[in-house]
Design an enzyme around this catalytic site. Structure first.
Site: not given
Length: 587
Positions: A160, A236
């Site tokens: 991320e 995710e």
């Protein structure tokens, strides 16, 4: 050539179409003797893949030491077990992992180096440390890559990153570092499903994936707008959430999460369910957030996942299994049943060893003019006990310049004088000194390293000079207390109550080891160990009210329980119960 390749809209594994239906399960949050059980339950839910992060800070706790690959960190064994269960593996080595993990997985020896290393950038001081780590990590993992016949079909670059920076040269360095060390598998990045994050965190020529938990059509649309061709994948798919001390226990309706999973699979996307099985932040491994204030994460990482913290199928397990059955199929085997639990057992802690008078048995003190930080003492996690003398008698104000990291208990001549907390930005405490030369003890607890954002690497311990009514308090004895070995403690029969930090010991018999949950009504705050296995932190602030005790840590005979109680208790007993209590729920 990697075993896993991409087409205009999907994956091929050795030339055959593959829809990745994966679940996150972190080996380092699960007792190793339970890995095989959890992996079997992943397959039975219909998963064909599992995903795991790799925590740099535990695998390389010393910059000059060897790689740690045993116990909870025996990653090669975990990968072998996954392959034996017929599961593929997505590997996420970071180096930053977030994961509500201490320091986001970055080692304290790096983040606390004190030389302004620019973390998660192409700063050569940072990338050289990463390279040395990969030199250690990747050779023992080589046999488990798909190119060598192993289960690892893809490896993530950073984590991320678009939420943190936009240093493409850094991402290029990481990708090149993996390739040059023999990783031929498919590389991918993952970022929150935001156009800016995807743009900053992606790497040309590398598959981009997104992270989200709802608004499936909208978020897949953003990913497709960023990446016009290639597989759609939610790396995710957030099905629950984590908890902070003092907050609620977060839950999510199983039907709602299952409906979103159905949308993902109906869109032809691949998915990694975060979390399939959350596990536990054993020991001192929990992370923390710091937005407007510092908020540490609890010991349980249950995450309201498909498997509960103790590995039992929860409502989401069955709901997800039904969804997956409609799209890719599930094994023709029954869903697993909950595991047996230990019968309810009361334990009396009838022996005690106070901490303050016995600190020298746990760690030799280091004398400094002003208090040293935990980093300055080489302490990654645990407590620091600082001891000095007050310069004068009378009422006055202790000033801790810079505050504390993260929670400090103050004692004057052995008596409790107050508490300072980082989350309240405390720096001062009024105290009464009975005499010049009175002993000042300050016990500082590291409540967990921030795992997200600019506060990663914030120092722990006392963070600056200390004064009493404007007069400097000098000449400190600093005890670094990692509490990895409690054998030196002189336990003696307990008599009366205790209002200062103390270790409490009791024994209990077990006929047949099984999972259980340590319930601590009447106790305030501290740590717990069973047979030397560090369960983690308890705190009556909640929400978590019980600590998970994995069955494999128990013996079919006498067992030892040790608590470090930092304040006081109203009882000498605890209960091993057959159900968890994670606190008041909030959807």
């Amino acid at each position: 050539m990697p075993a896993l390749t991409t087409t205009s809209d999907g994956f091929l594994l050795r030339g055959e179409p593959l829809r990745i239906v994966s679940g996150a399960m972190h080996y380092f949050r699960i007792h190793p003797d339970q890995w095989a059980d959890r992996l079997r339950k992943a397959r039975l839910m219909g998963l064909n893949t599992v995903e795991t992060y790799i925590p740099w800070n535990l695998h390389q706790p010393d910059p000059d030491g060897p790689l740690v690959l045993d116990g909870l960190l025996d990653l090669p064994r975990y990968l072998s077990l996954a392959q034996a269960e017929g599961l593929h593996v997505l590997l996420r080595p970071g180096p930053f992992i977030c994961a509500e993990w201490d320091g986001g997985g970055l080692p304290a020896w790096l983040t606390g180096a004190g030389d302004d290393i620019r973390l998660r950038t192409s700063d050569p001081r940072y990338t050289e440390a990463v390279d040395r780590y990969l030199d250690l990590l990747l050779p023992p993992l080589a046999p488990y890559m798909a190119a060598s016949g192993g289960p690892v079909i893809a490896v993530q670059v950073e984590n991320e990153y678009g939420a943190y920076g936009d240093d493409t040269a850094y991402l290029e360095h990481l990708a090149a570092a993996l390739r040059s060390r023999g990783v031929d598998e498919l590389l991918f990045t993952c970022d929150q499903a935001d156009a800016g994050h995807l743009a900053a965190g992606s790497l040309p020529g590398t598959l981009a994936t997104a992270t989200f938990g709802s608004r499936v059509e909208e978020n897949l649309g953003r990913l497709r707008a960023h990446q016009p061709e290639g597989p759609l994948m939610c790396a995710e798919f957030w099905i629950g959430w984590f908890d902070h001390w003092g907050g609620p226990h977060h839950v999510r309706d199983a039907a709602d999460a299952a409906a979103n999973l159905d949308q993902l699979l109906s869109a032809g996307a691949s998915v990694n369910i975060y979390m399939f099985h959350g596990g536990t932040n054993f020991g001192f491994t929990n992370g923390a957030n710091h937005y407007h204030a510092y908020t540490p994460t609890v010991t349980s990482y249950d995450y309201d996942a498909a498997l509960t913290e103790s590995g039992d199928p929860g409502p989401k397990y069955h709901a997800f299994r039904e969804v997956i059955a409609r799209h890719t199929g599930v094994p023709d085997e029954p869903a697993p049943a909950p595991s047996a639990k230990l019968p309810v057992t009361e334990v009396t802690l009838d022996r005690r060893a106070p901490l303050l008078p016995h600190a020298d048995l746990l760690a030799k003190p280091v004398r400094t003019e002003d208090p040293a930080t935990a980093d300055g003492l080489g302490l990654r996690a645990g407590y620091v006990l600082y001891r000095a003398t007050l310069p004068a008698a009378g009422d006055g104000v202790l000033h801790f310049a810079g505050g504390v990291g993260d929670r400090a208990q103050v004692f004057v001549d052995g008596s409790p004088a107050g508490v300072l907390e980082r989350e309240r930005h405390d720096e001062t405490l009024p105290v009464r000194s009975p005499r010049a030369g009175a002993t000042l003890d300050v016990l500082v607890e590291n409540m967990g390293g921030v795992n997200y954002g600019p506060h990663i690497g914030d120092p722990k311990g006392l963070l600056g000079p200390v004064s009493f009514d404007g007069t400097a308090v000098r000449d400190w004895d600093c005890h670094a207390l990692p509490l990895g070995d409690l054998d030196a403690l002189p336990f003696a029969p307990a008599s009366g109550g205790s209002a200062t930090p103390a270790f409490h010991h009791g024994t209990f018999e077990v006929l047949e080891p099984a999972d259980t949950f340590l319930s601590l009504p009447g106790w305030t705050k501290g740590q717990a160990w069973v047979n030397g296995f560090h369960l983690g932190r308890y705190w009556n602030r909640g929400p978590q009210r019980t600590l998970y005790v994995p069955g494999p840590v128990l013996r079919a005979s006498a067992n030892d329980l040790v608590l470090l109680e930092l304040h006081a208790s109203t009882t000498s007993r605890v209960v091993l119960t057959d159900a968890p209590d994670l606190g008041h729920e909030q959807s």
